[in-house]
Design a protein around this motif. Structure first.
Motif, PDB file in Angstrom:
ATOM      1  N   PRO A 192      -4.742  -1.213   7.421  1.00 42.95           N
ATOM      2  CA  PRO A 192      -3.963  -2.441   7.241  1.00 42.95           C
ATOM      3  C   PRO A 192      -2.792  -2.487   8.208  1.00 42.95           C
ATOM      4  CG  PRO A 192      -4.384  -1.364   5.130  1.00 42.95           C
ATOM      5  CD  PRO A 192      -4.771  -0.390   6.203  1.00 42.95           C
ATOM      6  N   THR A 193      -2.373  -3.697   8.572  1.00 46.53           N
ATOM      7  CA  THR A 193      -1.216  -3.867   9.445  1.00 46.53           C
ATOM      8  C   THR A 193       0.014  -3.208   8.835  1.00 46.53           C
ATOM      9  OG1 THR A 193      -2.088  -5.962  10.249  1.00 46.53           O
ATOM     10  CG2 THR A 193       0.262  -5.577  10.567  1.00 46.53           C
ATOM     11  N   GLY A 194       0.715  -2.429   9.636  1.00 50.71           N
ATOM     12  CA  GLY A 194       1.937  -1.776   9.184  1.00 50.71           C
ATOM     13  C   GLY A 194       1.730  -0.457   8.477  1.00 50.71           C
ATOM     14  N   SER A 195       0.475  -0.020   8.342  1.00 47.25           N
ATOM     15  CA  SER A 195       0.215   1.227   7.624  1.00 47.25           C
ATOM     16  C   SER A 195       0.396   2.455   8.494  1.00 47.25           C
ATOM     17  CB  SER A 195      -1.211   1.209   7.050  1.00 47.25           C
ATOM     18  OG  SER A 195      -2.160   1.133   8.106  1.00 47.25           O
ATOM     19  N   GLY A 196       0.475   2.257   9.817  1.00 43.92           N
ATOM     20  CA  GLY A 196       0.662   3.397  10.703  1.00 43.92           C
ATOM     21  C   GLY A 196      -0.651   3.973  11.175  1.00 43.92           C
ATOM     22  N   LYS A 197      -1.168   3.453  12.281  1.00 42.48           N
ATOM     23  CA  LYS A 197      -2.462   3.917  12.795  1.00 42.48           C
ATOM     24  C   LYS A 197      -2.318   5.093  13.756  1.00 42.48           C
ATOM     25  CE  LYS A 197      -3.168  -0.244  14.353  1.00 42.48           C
ATOM     26  NZ  LYS A 197      -2.037  -0.884  13.645  1.00 42.48           N
ATOM     27  N   THR A 198      -1.094   5.343  14.201  1.00 41.40           N
ATOM     28  CA  THR A 198      -0.894   6.368  15.227  1.00 41.40           C
ATOM     29  C   THR A 198      -1.230   7.764  14.718  1.00 41.40           C
ATOM     30  OG1 THR A 198       0.820   5.062  16.320  1.00 41.40           O
ATOM     31  CG2 THR A 198       0.793   7.420  16.769  1.00 41.40           C
ATOM     32  N   LEU A 199      -0.712   8.119  13.556  1.00 37.91           N
ATOM     33  CA  LEU A 199      -0.910   9.475  13.057  1.00 37.91           C
ATOM     34  C   LEU A 199      -2.372   9.812  12.787  1.00 37.91           C
ATOM     35  CD1 LEU A 199       0.295  12.148  12.295  1.00 37.91           C
ATOM     36  CD2 LEU A 199       0.804  11.243  10.020  1.00 37.91           C
TER      37      LEU A 199
END
Length: 285
Positions: free
Chosen positions: A21-28
């Motif tokens: 979801p948007t804002g959930s943090g995809k980087t980690l």
């Protein structure tokens, strides 16, 4: 015991979209996938972002979480040799931009895995690598050379107006042309573009094999030539002799596309992939 996917379930999947979801943090999650592959000794791992600023943010996240990473942004001539060796030897994840991959001669180490950050928003950054933009105020000579090659598609009066001083009647008009409808004109355009100096010659190298499929936009202020769909597979073949699905501009065996949404085939269209396996991080495999 759960029968869901394990870390190795998609190890050989050529293209995998990681949806959160948007804002959930995809980087980690993306970094952890890359770190797992790196520790398995499979080969170099590259994490690509649309911009240099995002690349620095990914590096900051990696450092905070204890994931070894190095920046490979800007000109390859400015990269630290030690950083390149670290990525090549699997000692760190290389963090780069899309432009380091989608170009006529990639300099990144040959990766086992490429992770594309914000792939759902990367259309502009992929598209701009495949096309030639000649701005009249930057290089009048280049503009007039290509304009002459396009003359078969223009009336004598319009050609005269485009060659002369700024004309209010022609200055704001943009015309779309398809050179492929006239093989002779297409050959003339190819010859003209081949004469252009840097940086145009590098841009031309990205689209030359697909020039017949390109659209040409002409105005008094400039000329832009670009394909309807970026030929990323042809770029793979020219840059590294590999046109397999999933090679992603380099000889990577697989790619992970981190996105906020994957519905409607948007990511497949942006990334020019026939099939991208979708994996929602809240469940499903």
């Amino acid at each position: 015991m759960s029968s869901g996917p394990t870390p190795s379930t998609h190890l050989s999947t050529p293209d995998l979209a990681l949806e959160l979801p948007t804002g959930s943090g995809k980087t980690l999650p993306g970094l952890l996938i890359g770190e797992w592959v790196r520790r398995m000794g499979e080969g170099p791992v590259i994490c690509a972002t649309p911009t240099k600023q995002l690349a620095r943010q990914v590096l900051a996240t990696a450092q905070r979480e204890g994931v070894p990473g190095v920046l490979l942004i800007g000109s390859h001539k400015t990269w630290e040799t030690a950083d390149e060796i670290a990525v090549e030897g699997g000692e760190a994840i290389g963090i780069a931009t899309y432009s380091a991959i989608f170009n006529s001669s990639p300099k990144l180490p040959e990766p086992r895995l490429v992770i594309f950050d914000d792939a759902h928003a990367g259309e502009q950054f992929v598209d701009e690598e495949y096309g030639i933009t000649i701005r009249r105020h930057e290089n009048v000579g280049a503009y007039l050379l290509v304009l002459e090659a396009l003359s078969p598609f223009l009336s004598g009066l319009l050609l005269q107006r485009l060659r002369g001083e700024p004309d209010p009647g022609a200055h704001h008009q943009v015309r779309l042309m398809l050179p492929a409808v006239d093989p002779g004109a297409l050959a003339k355009l190819d010859a003209a573009l081949a004469q252009l100096p840097e940086p145009y010659k590098f841009e031309f190298a990205m689209i030359r094999s697909g020039l017949a499929s390109c659209c040409t936009y002409l105005s008094y202020g400039g000329i832009q030539i670009r394909p309807m769909i970026p030929p990323t597979f042809e770029n793979c073949e020219e840059a590294c002799g590999d046109s397999r699905p999933g090679s992603c501009g380099l000889r990577s065996k697989s790619a992970t596309w981190r996105v906020a949404q994957v519905s409607g085939g948007k990511v497949e269209r942006i990334c020019v992939r026939a099939v991208i396996r979708q994996l929602g991080c809240w469940g499903g495999g």
